[in-house]
Design a protein around this motif. Structure first.
Motif, PDB file in Angstrom:
ATOM      1  N   ARG A 411     -62.945 -57.864  54.377  1.00 49.33           N
ATOM      2  CA  ARG A 411     -64.155 -58.506  53.873  1.00 49.33           C
ATOM      3  C   ARG A 411     -64.470 -58.120  52.429  1.00 49.33           C
ATOM      4  O   ARG A 411     -65.488 -58.538  51.887  1.00 49.33           O
ATOM      5  CB  ARG A 411     -65.347 -58.145  54.763  1.00 49.33           C
ATOM      6  N   TYR A 422     -60.503 -60.657  50.462  1.00 47.62           N
ATOM      7  CA  TYR A 422     -61.330 -61.265  51.494  1.00 47.62           C
ATOM      8  C   TYR A 422     -60.533 -62.323  52.274  1.00 47.62           C
ATOM      9  O   TYR A 422     -59.873 -63.182  51.693  1.00 47.62           O
ATOM     10  CB  TYR A 422     -62.576 -61.931  50.917  1.00 47.62           C
ATOM     11  N   GLY A 423     -60.622 -62.241  53.579  1.00 48.24           N
ATOM     12  CA  GLY A 423     -59.959 -63.218  54.434  1.00 48.24           C
ATOM     13  C   GLY A 423     -58.555 -62.852  54.835  1.00 48.24           C
ATOM     14  O   GLY A 423     -57.940 -63.562  55.640  1.00 48.24           O
ATOM     15  N   GLN A 465     -65.655 -68.411  63.432  1.00 48.14           N
ATOM     16  CA  GLN A 465     -66.351 -67.972  62.226  1.00 48.14           C
ATOM     17  C   GLN A 465     -66.474 -66.454  62.245  1.00 48.14           C
ATOM     18  O   GLN A 465     -67.047 -65.897  63.193  1.00 48.14           O
ATOM     19  CB  GLN A 465     -67.764 -68.583  62.174  1.00 48.14           C
ATOM     20  N   PRO A 466     -65.975 -65.752  61.240  1.00 40.25           N
ATOM     21  CA  PRO A 466     -65.223 -66.210  60.074  1.00 40.25           C
ATOM     22  C   PRO A 466     -63.710 -66.061  60.244  1.00 40.25           C
ATOM     23  O   PRO A 466     -62.954 -66.424  59.352  1.00 40.25           O
ATOM     24  CB  PRO A 466     -65.711 -65.247  58.993  1.00 40.25           C
ATOM     25  N   TYR A 467     -63.287 -65.524  61.402  1.00 36.46           N
ATOM     26  CA  TYR A 467     -61.925 -65.007  61.482  1.00 36.46           C
ATOM     27  C   TYR A 467     -60.859 -66.093  61.434  1.00 36.46           C
ATOM     28  O   TYR A 467     -59.786 -65.888  60.861  1.00 36.46           O
ATOM     29  CB  TYR A 467     -61.773 -64.165  62.748  1.00 36.46           C
ATOM     30  N   LEU A 469     -61.562 -69.569  60.446  1.00 38.38           N
ATOM     31  CA  LEU A 469     -61.811 -70.457  59.313  1.00 38.38           C
ATOM     32  C   LEU A 469     -61.479 -69.788  57.989  1.00 38.38           C
ATOM     33  O   LEU A 469     -60.734 -70.344  57.163  1.00 38.38           O
ATOM     34  CB  LEU A 469     -63.271 -70.913  59.332  1.00 38.38           C
ATOM     35  N   ASP A 470     -61.995 -68.592  57.755  1.00 38.19           N
ATOM     36  CA  ASP A 470     -61.745 -67.940  56.467  1.00 38.19           C
ATOM     37  C   ASP A 470     -60.327 -67.385  56.379  1.00 38.19           C
ATOM     38  O   ASP A 470     -59.771 -67.273  55.280  1.00 38.19           O
ATOM     39  CB  ASP A 470     -62.770 -66.835  56.235  1.00 38.19           C
ATOM     40  N   ARG A 473     -58.538 -70.416  55.205  1.00 35.97           N
ATOM     41  CA  ARG A 473     -58.827 -70.666  53.790  1.00 35.97           C
ATOM     42  C   ARG A 473     -58.069 -69.709  52.882  1.00 35.97           C
ATOM     43  O   ARG A 473     -57.680 -70.066  51.768  1.00 35.97           O
ATOM     44  CB  ARG A 473     -60.339 -70.556  53.560  1.00 35.97           C
TER      45      ARG A 473
END
Length: 825
Positions: A411, A422-423, A465-467, A469-470, A473
């Motif tokens: 994060r 991040y991500g 969310q967030p694992y 989707l991000d 991305r």
């Protein structure tokens, strides 16, 4: 330059081995193999000296393993029954001594005797070592790990019986030796400093009142029966002469005088080679045996209360509890393959592989190995968790993916090389080595597990969310100028870390595909965004592969193959094994997701690899200079999915043999695979490389997972889950596997359709028929039966004749069918 203790250990082992005719010494099996064909060509990139490489046991990392499900520490079992608790600084082994003749009988040096080793049963992680001397005395050692007491802490129990198989009266001493070096080596100390395992034994003390040994600052073995004699040895004069350890040792004292020194305490601040021997007299006749039980406190124990708890339960009860737990877990719960007599051993090994993953799990984190790989990788765990979910160990899979993956989701707002922090999924391994495959693997495993558990569990929705989707991305936003993932070292079998590898992009595609499908299943608003990311990486990867194929053709390459990456045009070596992931485990060939040209090239790549790099198993000479057991299984699985079960069967045959390697008549492993299988062991030293090789842990969790997935998919596998869902029945069941009147099948196995499946196939050779009775089955899913017995003549499903005129050997069976019969020529 070698450190003092490394040099000393090397000299003590070598001099002991060279002078074994005078005073035998329990030189470990792995050291014997190194001395058998010694080479000064050690891995200078990892070690400062040949002594450091030797002390780390860099070449012959073979052993057995026992442990408790979901607990932190495993214990290794050597080829002579030696027990090495991985994080404790000692190794315990047993031998026999005859005071009348002064003869030491060491199972490490059989001297006309025999050593046999096996698991007590395929489903029981109990190591059984039988040592028989040349004059007919025998001890049998049973070793297992079990939780004890109210707090269920780990202990290893080893139980010995001494008998006389010939019925003659015998007497002598059963002895236990406590030494620094064990099956894994003496001290792993490499240049990068991240893999240091210091097993030096600098202080040793026996406490007679407690029948307990102290090793450095920890607890050593606890004896149920007090030894009659003991002796503890060290280096009190701080001598730098290796002969000190040979002349001042319990083994020499026994041979020369028949007694031990009686000292309860010793230290060695020079080499850390303290040792001790404890002995129990035996006198046995025809129907008598002598028994000794020893407990090794593997967990954290301290004080009188803990000692009392460790001793409280009789060994008989602990052994019965261990047998009952594993019998129930592995033979009554989870997937139980039914395989006919010629291949029944595959089902036995299936249960062994399950036990290995359960033991390698540390509170839900499956670690790839018990020693140097005793930590968590996203890459390995994605395959391991998926295997667990599909063989019935779904709770473990859910812990892996639902608890530990979020803990590895970064994060922060910093950078990891060229990529955003991040991500990104990963801990120190993934960050330090730029393992860019990890996001694709995390998304793929989460998506596959969500499919398996079904919509009622809502596993994927909880992590979206967030694992998910991000994480997706991150794959979209962190690629190079060609649209591919950056250079890195995602898996050491792929080649150099300063180049990009298609392996990363293939995993990225599979992860993005699963992320987009998950978004569709839960009705998330980012569906089109995720499909856009998938299409973008798909276009970049396909374009790059097509460019590489064209460039290789332009240079005159007559074989078609996809190399490890776009920076390796024309590189025809074993690093191209990464392309097997296109088929397994990623199934990108289903629907030809990268286009027909890439699909054809991937199929040709399998054959190119087979022609150049398979001699029984897959030879990975480019990176490891060893066989690759789990790479062989990946290749076998790829062939199965690509429609070539003959090749899959051939490779599987090698895999089975590699799980039980033998050299000089002695078993080197008990049904497990290393990450690498050394050429000398694979050939019983007929082939010894002229350069160093690499050796990882055994059992290897990734290899165990690959075996589970391969056997499961030999029985059945799903296809095209999102468009035309269907299921292949018995795609890898070969004709010679199923004699007439015998059956193969499975019951209530988890599937990617979220509902269980089961069937039983029975062969009637006289009638030339195969009958399949279907039990539980996912709704709305049709079946395909690829007949392996001969050309299909006719088929009947639930009393209705099927049209088989245009299907070849693939019999298409409608959804909802309960029984069908196929007649073959």
């Amino acid at each position: 330059m070698a450190q003092t203790h490394e040099w000393m250990f090397y000299e003590v082992m070598w001099r002991s081995w060279a002078g074994r005719a005078q005073v035998p010494y329990p030189v470990p099996w792995w050291a014997q193999q190194a001395f058998r064909r010694w080479s000064d060509d050690y891995d200078a990139g990892s070690y400062d000296s040949k002594e450091a490489a030797f002390a780390s046991n860099a070449l012959y990392r073979y052993w057995g393993m026992v442990g408790v499900k979901d607990h932190r520490q495993e214990s290794l079992i050597g080829q002579a029954g030696e027990i090495e608790p991985v994080y404790d600084k000692y190794c315990l082994s047993f031998f026999l001594f005859d005071p009348a003749t002064g003869a030491l009988h060491l199972p490490q040096l059989t001297d006309g005797g025999t050593v046999e080793q096996r698991r007590e049963a395929p489903h029981l992680p109990v190591a059984l070592t039988t040592f028989r001397t040349a004059d007919g005395v025998e001890f049998v050692q049973r070793t297992f790990a079990v939780p004890v007491g109210a707090r269920q802490r780990d202990a290893v129990v080893t139980r010995l019986t001494v008998g006389s198989p010939t019925g003659q009266a015998r007497e002598g001493l059963l002895c236990a030796a406590l030494l620094a070096a064990g099956p894994s080596g003496f001290q792993r100390h490499d240049r990068n400093g991240r893999e240091i395992t210091d097993r030096r034994l600098t202080f040793l003390r026996y406490l007679p009142a407690e029948q307990r040994v102290e090793t450095n600052s920890g607890w050593g073995p606890v004896f149920d029966t007090a030894p009659q004699q003991y002796g503890v040895y060290g280096n009190p004069e701080f001598s730098a002469d290796p002969d000190t350890y040979l002349h001042h040792s319990p083994f020499r004292d026994l041979v020369m005088g028949g007694k031990l020194n009686g000292s309860p305490q010793a230290q060695d601040q020079v080499a850390g080679l303290c040792s001790a021997v404890f002995s129990w007299p035996y006198r046995i006749t025809e129907d008598e045996v002598m028994e000794v039980d020893v407990r090794l406190p593997v967990d954290l124990y301290a004080g009188a209360d803990d000692l009392a708890e460790l001793r409280a339960t009789p060994a008989d009860e602990l052994e019965a509890a261990n047998r009952e737990f594993w019998t129930r877990k592995l033979t009554c719960q989870g997937v139980q393959p039914e395989l006919p007599r010629p291949v029944a051993h595959l089902a036995d090994m299936f249960r062994e592989a399950r036990s290995q993953l359960l033991i390698l799990s540390d509170l839900g984190e499956i670690h790839p190995g018990p020693t140097v790989y005793d930590s968590f990788w996203i890459r390995d765990s994605s395959v391991e968790a998926t295997a667990c979910s599909l063989v019935g160990d779904s709770t473990l899979a859910e812990h892996q993916l639902g608890t530990h993956y979020p803990l590895k989701f970064n994060r922060g707002g910093g950078r990891i090389g060229p990529c955003a922090e991040y991500g990104f999924y990963g801990g120190p391994h993934e960050k330090d080595d730029r393992e860019w495959d990890s996001n694709g693997q995390a998304l793929w495993a989460i998506g596959r597990y969500d499919r398996t558990r079904g919509p009622a569990t809502a596993f994927g929705a909880k992590l979206y969310q967030p694992y998910v989707l991000d994480g997706a991305r991150w794959l979209r936003d962190n690629r190079d100028g060609y649209g591919l993932l950056h250079s890195g070292w995602s898996a050491e079998h792929l080649g150099e870390r300063d180049k990009p590898h298609y392996w990363d992009d293939l995993w990225g595609l599979a992860g993005l595909y699963e992320a987009a499908r998950l978004a569709e299943r839960i009705g998330a608003p980012e569906v089109s965004e995720l499909w856009g990311a998938f299409d973008d990486l798909k276009a970049a990867t396909a374009a790059s592969v097509r460019w590489v194929l064209g460039e290789q053709a332009r240079r005159g390459a007559w074989e078609t193959y996809i190399p490890t990456g776009p920076g390796d045009v024309g590189r025809l070596d074993s690093t191209m094994i990464g392309a097997a992931a296109y088929f397994h485990p990623l199934r990108l060939h289903m629907g030809s997701k990268l286009g027909d040209e890439v699909d054809r090239a991937a199929r040709y790549t399998l054959d190119t690899m087979y022609a150049h790099f398979v001699t029984g198993g897959f030879r990975h000479e480019a990176a490891w200079n060893a066989y690759g057991p789990y790479l062989t299984m990946q290749l076998a699985h790829a062939y199965l999915l690509a429609g070539n079960p003959e090749r899959a069967d051939e490779l599987l045959g090698w895999v089975v043999g590699a799980a039980f390697p033998r050299t000089q008549g002695r078993a080197a492993a008990l049904g497990a695979w290393n990450e690498q299988h050394a050429f000398p062991l694979a050939s019983d030293f007929r082939e010894v490389p002229d350069r160093h090789w690499y050796m990882g842990d055994i059992p290897h969790g990734w290899a165990a997972a690959e075996y589970l997935l391969l056997v499961r998919d030999l029985l059945f596998f799903e296809a095209d889950e999102d468009r035309d869902p269907h299921l292949y029945i018995a795609p890898g069941i070969r004709a010679h596997w199923v004699p007439s009147g015998q059956s193969a099948g499975v019951e209530d196995a988890p599937t990617l359709f979220g509902e269980p499946f089961g069937y039983r196939l029975t062969h009637d050779a006289g009638a030339r028929t195969v009958t399949v009775r279907i039990g539980a089955a996912p709704g709305g899913v049709r079946f395909v039966y690829p007949c392996r017995f001969g050309p299909v003549r006719s088929a009947v499903a639930d009393g209705r004749r099927l049209d088989v005129s245009a299907c070849g050997d693939d019999v298409r069976v409608p959804a909802g069918t309960r029984e069908f019969t196929v007649t073959y020529a």
